[in-house]
Design a protein around this motif. Structure first.
Motif, PDB file in Angstrom:
ATOM      1  N   THR A 155       8.185  -1.393   5.053  1.00  0.00           N
ATOM      2  CA  THR A 155       7.686  -0.394   4.116  1.00  0.00           C
ATOM      3  C   THR A 155       6.497  -0.924   3.328  1.00  0.00           C
ATOM      4  N   SER A 156       6.555  -2.182   2.916  1.00  0.00           N
ATOM      5  CA  SER A 156       5.452  -2.732   2.126  1.00  0.00           C
ATOM      6  C   SER A 156       4.170  -2.847   2.942  1.00  0.00           C
ATOM      7  N   ILE A 157       4.300  -2.999   4.249  1.00  0.00           N
ATOM      8  CA  ILE A 157       3.119  -3.132   5.108  1.00  0.00           C
ATOM      9  C   ILE A 157       2.626  -1.781   5.615  1.00  0.00           C
ATOM     10  N   PHE A 158       3.531  -0.954   6.096  1.00  0.00           N
ATOM     11  CA  PHE A 158       3.131   0.278   6.774  1.00  0.00           C
ATOM     12  C   PHE A 158       3.205   1.527   5.902  1.00  0.00           C
ATOM     13  N   LYS A 159       3.748   1.397   4.702  1.00  0.00           N
ATOM     14  CA  LYS A 159       3.799   2.525   3.770  1.00  0.00           C
ATOM     15  C   LYS A 159       3.366   2.005   2.406  1.00  0.00           C
TER      16      LYS A 159
END
Length: 79
Positions: free
Chosen positions: A11-15
């Motif tokens: 989530t931290s990378i892709f969102k």
């Protein structure tokens, strides 16, 4: 890596989101090579083909760097 931590990192990378200290510790144990391979493999999936590789690379670094700097402090054993 526990599934909850895998979700946090993803989530931290892709969102958008942050990674807890606990999950940073798990990511750090896996190492930078594994982290980079995870990002690269995810970007190969057709569902993510429209994402900017440069933007994801920046977010990946913004996720990894704070986690890499987390200092593991083990509780001292009491006698």
């Amino acid at each position: 890596m526990e599934m909850t931590c895998a979700r946090e990192v993803f989530t931290s990378i892709f969102k958008s989101g942050a990674v807890t200290k606990k999950c940073c510790g798990e990511l750090k144990v896996l190492g930078k090579v594994c982290h980079d391979a995870f990002v690269k493999k995810t970007l190969e999936h057709p569902i993510y083909e429209n994402l900017s590789e440069l933007a994801i690379a920046k977010k990946s670094t913004k996720t990894w760097n704070p986690c890499a700097s987390v200092i593991d402090i083990s509780p001292s054993s009491s006698a």
